[in-house]
Design an enzyme around this catalytic site. Structure first.
Site: not given
Length: 448
Positions: A182, A224, A317, A379
């Site tokens: 990530d 994130h 998404n 996520s």
């Protein structure tokens, strides 16, 4: 399973990557039986019958269903020379002679019963596992004391996924490494003791250095990686902030976002997957997404799975009919999102590659600067599946002495999922909602 990255974040964290998930649904197993307790009843035992009497020396084979040390046997030789016994059975190595004519030997893990039967044929009187004993204390509470758990997380983690029952069986294995590919690492009081930062390795894959600190310029995307990691591994039952799906284990942050502009590429994600495998990760979470396929990255994903690594990724998404890569990869468990009413989240992508769904709307996560809040996106659904996979693998290892294969993990999660939407597998819910309680109670697909 196929992949992609993206998410709907609080007024920010809208990353350029996405999570994915999918699979075909099978009928859900019955719910686990309710816990019971024994009822006292009278017997005819007396002091004489209870405690006195001579037991005969056992003969034959012991019960191998109880927890035992992998790769070890205890052999009652009954006068047969130990060298003679071990010489007749290949793959048996003497370790030590114990009092009473008992020999402790080493065999290959998983071959305990087969070698025990061979030793009996070679002349041993009795062969048993080296059983594992444990302190007889009441287990730690399966309802964590983290202040936000009861008020905000319980409706998702327990009411939908049944995690309290699962935590009663396992809260994780301290040695299990879960890699989070990530934006990198950020400190947070509620991640203390969970981050795993091995020295001497370039954990910042994007910038080829050893410091994986998340320092990307975009405030919308920075943090994130911390948010994703907190879902699967926030420090739990520490009376602080939130609970993670796993309570134990090592969370390995691998930074694939370039510090200068936050860009993530095929090359850096592939390097991170390879590094995670080399560092011993058993689970890799990929809450990011790109195109519909990526042949270069696929080689690394396929190699990771062949080496026993479970890969989990977010479906995307966009709310459209395509599963982003890497969730779209056959080597990956693709994860979509539902809301707290078990309806597909409007932003969650659809596709035949989708395997599973978990809550992904209004998920509590940790933020930079010691803060926390709720975010939405696949996520944050993906690390819930990665966390449940880690719990199952930990419990399986405790029972069998070895890690389950990725195929076993995937089948366990799929076969115990709660079917949602059209009957059977469908493009919006995959095989269904992950049910941690069913995972830990299933004796057919998970703990045969």
């Amino acid at each position: 399973m196929r992949g992609m990255k993206g998410l709907t974040l609080r007024s920010g964290l809208a990353l350029s990557l996405l999570l994915l998930g999918a699979c075909v649904q099978s009928p859900p197993p019955p719910p686990p039986p309710q816990a019971t307790t024994c009822t006292p009843r009278a017997t005819t035992q007396t002091l004489a019958t209870q405690s006195l009497g001579v037991r005969e020396t056992p003969r034959g084979l012991a019960d191998f269903s109880y927890p035992h040390v992998p790769g070890e046997l205890l052999v009652l030789t009954d006068g047969v020379a130990p060298q003679s016994l071990t010489a007749q059975v290949a793959g048996v190595e003497p370790l030590e002679a114990l009092r009473g004519g008992v020999l402790r030997v080493r065999v290959s893990p998983g071959q305990e019963r087969v070698k025990a039967e061979a030793l009996l044929r070679a002349g041993a009187r009795w062969v048993q596992p080296n059983y594992i004993y444990e302190p007889l204390q009441i287990s730690a509470p399966s309802v964590p004391n983290d202040p936000l758990y009861r008020s905000e997380q319980r409706p998702q983690l327990n009411n939908l996924m049944g995690l309290e029952s699962a935590w009663g069986r396992s809260t994780g294995d301290p040695s299990l490494i879960i890699a989070v590919v990530d934006t990198g690492y950020l400190p947070h009081p509620d991640m203390e003791g969970r981050w795993y930062l091995p020295q001497g390795f370039n954990l910042d894959v994007a910038d080829d250095d050893q410091d994986p600190t998340d320092d990307i310029p975009s405030s919308n995307e920075r943090g994130h990686g911390l948010a994703v990691a907190s879902v699967l591994g926030a420090a739990t039952n520490n009376a602080l902030d939130m609970a993670g799906v796993t309570w134990k284990g090592k969370v390995l942050p691998l930074k694939v976002a370039r510090s200068s502009d936050g860009q993530m590429t095929t090359a850096t994600v592939r390097q991170a997957v390879d590094l995670a495998v080399n560092l011993g990760a058993k689970v890799i979470n990929l809450s990011l997404g790109g195109p519909a396929s990526d042949s270069v990255l696929e080689n690394s994903l396929r190699n990771a799975r062949s080496q026993g690594v479970v890969l989990v990724a977010a479906a995307g998404n966009d709310g459209t009919d395509w599963i982003r890569y890497p969730a779209a990869s056959p080597s990956v468990i693709a994860v979509g999102a539902v809301d707290n009413s078990k309806n597909k989240a409007t932003f969650s992508n659809c596709g035949p590659e989708l395997d599973l769904v978990t809550p992904g709307k209004g998920v509590h996560v940790l933020f930079p600067g010691g803060e926390s809040d709720t975010l939405s996106g696949t996520s944050f659904a993906s690390p819930m599946v990665a966390g449940v996979a880690a719990l199952y693998m930990s419990a399986y290892r405790a029972a069998h002495g070895d890690w389950p294969r990725p195929d076993q993990v995937e089948q366990c999660l799929i076969q115990t999922a709660e079917d949602l939407g059209p009957q059977g597998h469908d493009t919006g819910y995959g095989f269904g909602l992950v049910r941690a309680d069913r995972v830990m109670a299933d004796a057919t697909h998970c703990f045969p």
